[in-house]
Design a protein around this motif. Structure first.
Motif, mmCIF file in Angstrom:
data_model
loop_
_atom_site.group_PDB
_atom_site.id
_atom_site.type_symbol
_atom_site.label_atom_id
_atom_site.label_comp_id
_atom_site.label_asym_id
_atom_site.label_seq_id
_atom_site.Cartn_x
_atom_site.Cartn_y
_atom_site.Cartn_z
ATOM 1 N N ALA A 183 0.836 -1.209 0.000
ATOM 2 C CA ALA A 183 0.000 0.000 0.000
ATOM 3 C C ALA A 183 0.867 1.253 0.000
ATOM 4 C CB ALA A 183 -0.927 -0.007 1.213
ATOM 5 N N VAL A 184 1.888 1.275 0.839
ATOM 6 C CA VAL A 184 2.781 2.437 0.885
ATOM 7 C C VAL A 184 3.520 2.574 -0.439
ATOM 8 C CG1 VAL A 184 4.838 3.406 1.994
ATOM 9 C CG2 VAL A 184 3.019 2.432 3.387
ATOM 10 N N GLN A 185 3.979 1.477 -1.017
ATOM 11 C CA GLN A 185 4.668 1.525 -2.309
ATOM 12 C C GLN A 185 3.753 2.075 -3.389
ATOM 13 O OE1 GLN A 185 8.036 0.505 -3.189
ATOM 14 N NE2 GLN A 185 7.405 1.722 -4.930
ATOM 15 N N SER A 186 2.493 1.649 -3.393
ATOM 16 C CA SER A 186 1.540 2.150 -4.388
ATOM 17 C C SER A 186 1.325 3.648 -4.243
ATOM 18 C CB SER A 186 0.196 1.424 -4.257
ATOM 19 O OG SER A 186 0.333 0.073 -4.604
ATOM 20 N N LEU A 187 1.141 4.098 -3.011
ATOM 21 C CA LEU A 187 0.979 5.535 -2.778
ATOM 22 C C LEU A 187 2.221 6.308 -3.202
ATOM 23 C CD1 LEU A 187 -0.785 5.517 0.685
ATOM 24 C CD2 LEU A 187 -1.761 6.265 -1.490
ATOM 25 N N TYR A 188 3.366 5.771 -2.891
ATOM 26 C CA TYR A 188 4.638 6.405 -3.244
ATOM 27 C C TYR A 188 4.741 6.545 -4.769
ATOM 28 C CZ TYR A 188 9.578 7.550 -2.314
ATOM 29 O OH TYR A 188 10.781 8.186 -2.179
ATOM 30 N N ASP A 189 4.354 5.503 -5.482
ATOM 31 C CA ASP A 189 4.395 5.535 -6.946
ATOM 32 C C ASP A 189 3.383 6.535 -7.510
ATOM 33 O OD1 ASP A 189 6.345 3.588 -6.873
ATOM 34 O OD2 ASP A 189 4.966 1.942 -7.319
ATOM 35 N N ILE A 190 2.204 6.598 -6.915
ATOM 36 C CA ILE A 190 1.151 7.499 -7.399
ATOM 37 C C ILE A 190 1.540 8.960 -7.169
ATOM 38 C CG2 ILE A 190 -1.210 8.287 -6.954
ATOM 39 C CD1 ILE A 190 -1.857 5.264 -6.420
#
Length: 75
Positions: free
Chosen positions: A18-25
């Motif tokens: 989840a944190v990785q996805s937010l970071y990418d977004i």
């Protein structure tokens, strides 16, 4: 104990994803230290080094499920 060990790894991997996805977004704005997401991203990387967050704990949990020695002194 096997279910708990598996849960630790699953919860960590889900949160890290989840944190990785937010970071990418968020994109390049996430790389600045002023962005709270940067701290969370680094925290997840640090927690990932803990034995209870490593994927190899799944092997130990599986061994416990089948009555084998988990080979992990923490379990």
């Amino acid at each position: 104990m096997a279910a708990l060990a598996g849960c630790y790894v699953h919860v960590f991997q889900t949160c890290r994803a989840a944190v990785q996805s937010l970071y990418d977004i968020v994109g390049s704005a996430a790389v600045y230290r002023s962005c709270p997401l940067d701290q969370h991203f680094r925290d997840m990387a640090t927690v990932g080094q803990h034995i209870l967050a490593q994927a190899k704990l799944f092997d130990a949990a599986g061994a416990l499920w089948f009555g084998d020695d988990p080979g992990n002194p923490l379990l």
